[in-house]
Design an enzyme around this catalytic site. Structure first.
Site, PDB file in Angstrom:
ATOM      1  N   ASP A  62       0.855  -1.181   0.000  1.00 36.97           N
ATOM      2  CA  ASP A  62       0.000   0.000   0.000  1.00 36.97           C
ATOM      3  C   ASP A  62       0.893   1.234   0.000  1.00 36.97           C
ATOM      4  O   ASP A  62       1.901   1.282   0.717  1.00 36.97           O
ATOM      5  CB  ASP A  62      -0.881   0.042   1.258  1.00 36.97           C
ATOM      6  N   HIS A 113      -6.024   2.356  -3.911  1.00 35.94           N
ATOM      7  CA  HIS A 113      -6.177   2.454  -2.454  1.00 35.94           C
ATOM      8  C   HIS A 113      -7.121   3.611  -2.113  1.00 35.94           C
ATOM      9  O   HIS A 113      -7.128   4.123  -0.995  1.00 35.94           O
ATOM     10  CB  HIS A 113      -4.808   2.664  -1.804  1.00 35.94           C
ATOM     11  N   HIS A 117      -7.871   8.565   2.743  1.00 34.85           N
ATOM     12  CA  HIS A 117      -7.607   7.435   3.640  1.00 34.85           C
ATOM     13  C   HIS A 117      -8.597   7.489   4.806  1.00 34.85           C
ATOM     14  O   HIS A 117      -8.260   7.885   5.936  1.00 34.85           O
ATOM     15  CB  HIS A 117      -6.166   7.474   4.146  1.00 34.85           C
ATOM     16  N   HIS A 207       3.877  -2.266   3.247  1.00 35.01           N
ATOM     17  CA  HIS A 207       3.652  -0.868   2.885  1.00 35.01           C
ATOM     18  C   HIS A 207       4.914  -0.268   2.279  1.00 35.01           C
ATOM     19  O   HIS A 207       6.025  -0.628   2.664  1.00 35.01           O
ATOM     20  CB  HIS A 207       3.240  -0.048   4.114  1.00 35.01           C
TER      21      HIS A 207
END
Length: 248
Positions: A62, A113, A117, A207
C-alpha cells in the site's frame, strides 16, 4: 377361518412406489436445504486469500504518501525478479507520478487504495462512489492503467461498500498475512510476521509509504524466506485465477 393370501406382485409395486416417493422427498429436501444455505450464506465478503493447495501467494504494497520507501522497494523487487501488486492512492499518484509509472514499466500491477484514507463504511454510497472514481481517474491519467482491484483504507468495508465497488467493476481485496511493518516493530519482526502467517493462497500486506522505513531492509529477508519455504509470488490478479477468493 379366514385365509390371507400374500400378493407378492402387489407388494413389490407398493414397495417401489414408496421408494420413489422417498427418493423424491429426499431430493427436494436437499434442494430446499441447498437453497436455504445459499440464502443464508449469500453475504458478500472482501477477498482475503485464495483457496488453493499450491504454494503460491501474492505480495502487495500500500502507498499513500512519501518518496523515500518506494524506490528501494522497487529496486529490491527488480533485483529478485518478483512482480507484485501496488495499491496506490489517487493523490499520491498525481503528486509523485514517476513512481506509479515505474511500477507499471517494471511489470507490477497497479490497484487502487482510494482517494482519501478514511473508513468508507462511515460514508454514504454516493461519497464512496466519488472516492473510488476520483482515485480511478487520477491513477488512469498518470499510468494509463484502469485498475479493477481496490484495497479499502484501513481494511474497512461493509455490504454497501462492496456493492458500490462491484458496480464500478472493482473487487475489494484485503490480506491474510500482515507484516505489521507500519508499526515499525523491527526488521526481524516484520520478516517473522510474514513467514509465520503465509499459507497457500495468501495475500501478504506490506507498505511502501514513508511511515514504514523498516520495510526496505526487511524485504530481502522476506523474499528469501518465502523462496526457502517454496513459495511462488504472483500478482493478485494472477492469484485470483488459481482459485476462488475467500474471507477464510
Amino acid at each position: 377361518m379366514k385365509v390371507y393370501i400374500f400378493d407378492y406382485r402387489k407388494f413389490k409395486k407398493q414397495l417401489l412406489l414408496l421408494g420413489a416417493v422417498f427418493v423424491c422427498a429426499a431430493f427436494f429436501g436437499a434442494l430446499f436445504y441447498q437453497q436455504q444455505v445459499v440464502t443464508t450464506t449469500g453475504k458478500k465478503y472482501a477477498i482475503y486469500k485464495v483457496k488453493t493447495d499450491k504454494k503460491v501467494a501474492a505480495l502487495t504494497f500500500d502507498i499513500s504518501w512519501g518518496t523515500k520507501v518506494p524506490e528501494p522497494v522497487l529496486d529490491t523487487l527488480k533485483k529478485y525478479n518478483v512482480k507484485c501488486t501496488f495499491f496506490i492512492s489517487g493523490p499520491w499518484a498525481v503528486k509523485h507520478p514517476e513512481f506509479p509509472r515505474r511500477i507499471v514499466a517494471e511489470g507490477h500491477e497497479i490497484a487502487s487504495h482510494g482517494e482519501e484514507h478514511v473508513n468508507l463504511s462511515e460514508y454514504s454510497k454516493e461519497e464512496v462512489k466519488k472516492n473510488i472514481l476520483t482515485a480511478h481517474q487520477k491513477i488512469k491519467e498518470v499510468t494509463g492503467v484502469e485498475p479493477n482491484l481496490i484495497r479499502t483504507p484501513n481494511g474497512d468495508w461493509n455490504d454497501m461498500v462492496l456493492t458500490t465497488a462491484e458496480e464500478l467493476n472493482y473487487k475489494v481485496v484485503q490480506w491474510s498475512a500482515d507484516s505489521l511493518d507500519w508499526k515499525k516493530p523491527g526488521v526481524a519482526a516484520i520478516t517473522s510476521n510474514v513467514l509465520k502467517k503465509v499459507e497457500p493462497g495468501a495475500i501478504i500486506l506490506m507498505h511502501a509509504s514513508d511511515t514504514c522505513l523498516q520495510t526496505p531492509e526487511a524485504l530481502p529477508q522476506v523474499l528469501e524466506g518465502l523462496k526457502k519455504q517454496g513459495y511462488q509470488l504472483v500478482k493478485v490478479s494472477e492469484l485470483l485465477k488459481i482459485g476462488p477468493g475467500t474471507i477464510d
